[in-house]
Design a protein around this motif. Structure first.
Motif, short mmCIF file in Angstrom:
data_model
loop_
_atom_site.label_atom_id
_atom_site.label_comp_id
_atom_site.label_asym_id
_atom_site.label_seq_id
_atom_site.Cartn_x
_atom_site.Cartn_y
_atom_site.Cartn_z
N UNK A 49 0.84 -1.20 0.00
CA UNK A 49 0.00 0.00 0.00
C UNK A 49 0.88 1.24 0.00
N UNK A 50 0.52 2.20 -0.82
CA UNK A 50 1.27 3.46 -0.88
C UNK A 50 0.81 4.45 0.15
N UNK A 51 -0.49 4.53 0.38
CA UNK A 51 -1.02 5.56 1.26
C UNK A 51 -2.00 4.95 2.24
N UNK A 52 -2.31 5.73 3.27
CA UNK A 52 -3.33 5.35 4.22
C UNK A 52 -4.20 6.55 4.48
N UNK A 53 -5.42 6.29 4.95
CA UNK A 53 -6.35 7.37 5.19
C UNK A 53 -6.43 7.66 6.69
N UNK A 54 -6.33 8.93 7.06
CA UNK A 54 -6.45 9.31 8.45
C UNK A 54 -7.86 9.02 8.95
N UNK A 55 -7.96 8.54 10.19
CA UNK A 55 -9.26 8.22 10.75
C UNK A 55 -10.05 9.47 11.15
N UNK A 56 -9.37 10.61 11.25
CA UNK A 56 -10.04 11.81 11.71
C UNK A 56 -10.71 12.56 10.56
N UNK A 57 -9.97 12.80 9.47
CA UNK A 57 -10.50 13.64 8.40
C UNK A 57 -10.42 12.99 7.03
N UNK A 58 -9.83 11.83 6.92
CA UNK A 58 -9.75 11.18 5.62
C UNK A 58 -8.64 11.70 4.74
N UNK A 59 -7.66 12.43 5.28
CA UNK A 59 -6.53 12.91 4.49
C UNK A 59 -5.68 11.72 4.04
N UNK A 116 14.18 9.30 -10.48
CA UNK A 116 14.06 8.06 -11.24
C UNK A 116 12.63 7.76 -11.64
N UNK A 117 11.66 8.52 -11.12
CA UNK A 117 10.27 8.30 -11.44
C UNK A 117 9.63 7.21 -10.61
N UNK A 118 10.38 6.65 -9.64
CA UNK A 118 9.87 5.57 -8.82
C UNK A 118 9.13 6.15 -7.62
N UNK A 119 7.96 5.60 -7.34
CA UNK A 119 7.15 6.09 -6.25
C UNK A 119 7.84 5.85 -4.92
N UNK A 120 7.83 6.87 -4.06
CA UNK A 120 8.48 6.77 -2.76
C UNK A 120 7.51 6.13 -1.78
N UNK A 121 7.29 4.84 -1.92
CA UNK A 121 6.49 4.12 -0.94
C UNK A 121 7.42 3.60 0.15
N UNK A 122 6.86 2.84 1.08
CA UNK A 122 7.66 2.38 2.22
C UNK A 122 8.81 1.48 1.76
N UNK A 123 8.55 0.58 0.81
CA UNK A 123 9.60 -0.33 0.35
C UNK A 123 10.73 0.43 -0.34
N UNK A 124 10.37 1.41 -1.17
CA UNK A 124 11.39 2.21 -1.85
C UNK A 124 12.22 3.01 -0.86
N UNK A 125 11.55 3.60 0.13
CA UNK A 125 12.26 4.37 1.14
C UNK A 125 13.24 3.50 1.90
#
Length: 359
Positions: free
Chosen positions: A1-11, A96-105
């Motif tokens: 998963x790249x992103x997560x949604x905040x439980x407070x406001x959905x950001x 490099x155009x590669x998404x900075x997700x957790x695995x890439x970081x």
């Protein structure tokens, strides 16, 4: 998963962002009250208040401030938009155009953290630049560039407190923290376990004759015995090893690794310490490395050379080397320091022709 949604406001925020930074952005960017964040997180409002104040103080760090500004812009986007859209948002994609997700970081950060473990190595970041540079000083005090790092990776590492700025300014200098060393050990352990067959998903066992042993990770360990010894201090508070002594150990280790690439593997180190190594017996770059190594070990001789080989090249611990050589306890570190001092003087007497081999 790249992103997560905040439980407070959905950001929407990247999943590697620390929880306290997410709550800070919810409070400052979305205007969510601390009590609402506390209810959503299942903690007391005073806990959220301390986290928000801590992050606000940390914004004095240029990388942390840049990370929070970019995350504030990214987090406010609608769910249907790609996260790299918009002017100035560089937090989610590098050059490099590669998404900075957790695995890439974690993959990129592991290379940086390994280098920052070396004494005298820092991460330098110039103001308004989209790149950071890992540099290290040699025995003469001259700086050498080791690695170029994308700004998003450096910002994420600072936000996760893996690195800290010791000298802010036009060019800020960052060093590895205790949290960064812990993260590096976890990354290394995960890599070793995966290489040995412990993957997260179940896998089918192969027949014994087809099992390939894991690659030798000797050249990529997070911390060598000499590096651990270099961090110690004597009774006067001075480093147990000088920078020149540590660099001498790394130079010997590099020659050993290159010489081991020759047919037949590890060279005959006993012949080297006795001074009976046949110079020119191996061709190519491995042979040149073996000849350099033979000259250095002949300078040390038996005893000192054996200790240097075991601790610098084979990465044996001091206690293991002492037991193997039949020495008394706690004598190995003194012998090793004497060997590294003589080794540093040997390399210094080469009039610069062997300088710059490390890295």
């Amino acid at each position: 998963m790249l992103t997560i949604r905040s439980t407070a406001t959905g950001r929407i925020l990247p999943d590697w962002v620390p929880p306290e930074a997410k709550r800070y952005l919810e409070h400052t960017e979305s205007g969510t009250s601390m009590r609402a964040l506390a209810r959503a997180s299942g903690c007391h409002a005073s806990t959220v208040m301390r986290q928000v104040r801590k992050i606000e103080v940390r914004r004095e760090d240029p990388l942390v401030d840049a990370a929070l500004r970019q995350l504030g812009a990214v987090g406010g986007r609608a769910e249907g938009h790609t996260m790299q859209e918009g002017a100035g948002v560089t937090m989610c994609k590098g050059d490099s155009g590669e998404t900075l997700d957790d695995a890439t970081l974690r993959r990129e950060a592991e290379k940086v953290l390994r280098m920052l473990c070396w004494p005298g190595t820092i991460l330098a970041v110039a103001r308004d630049m989209d790149k950071a540079v890992v540099v290290s000083g040699d025995a003469t005090g001259a700086a050498g560039r080791k690695l170029v790092v994308d700004a998003p990776v450096a910002q994420a590492m600072a936000l996760k407190e893996w690195i800290a700025c010791g000298e802010p300014g036009r060019v800020s200098r960052y060093a590895i923290t205790a949290a960064g060393r812990t993260a590096l050990r976890e990354m290394t352990q995960v890599g070793d376990a995966t290489a040995a067959g412990f993957a997260e998903a179940p896998i089918r066992f192969e027949p014994r004759e087809r099992i390939v042993p894991p690659p030798d990770r000797r050249a990529y360990v997070a911390e060598t015995p000499v590096l651990a010894l270099a961090r110690r201090r004597d009774k006067a508070g001075e480093p147990f090893l000088t920078a020149a002594q540590y660099q001498a150990s790394e130079r010997l280790r590099e020659d050993f690794e290159i010489a081991s690439l020759a047919p037949g593997g590890e060279p005959d180190v006993s012949a080297m310490t006795r001074g009976t190594w046949a110079v020119g017996s191996v061709r190519g770059r491995p042979g040149e490395a073996a000849d350099r190594m033979a000259l250095a070990l002949a300078e040390l001789g038996p005893g000192l050379g054996d200790m240097a080989i075991r601790c610098c090249c084979r990465l044996e611990g001091l206690e293991t080397a002492e037991r193997s050589l039949g020495w008394s306890a706690r004598s190995g570190k003194i012998v090793l320091r004497i060997a590294l001092d003589r080794l540093a003087r040997h390399y210094a007497s080469e009039k610069g022709q062997l300088r710059g081999l490390i890295g």
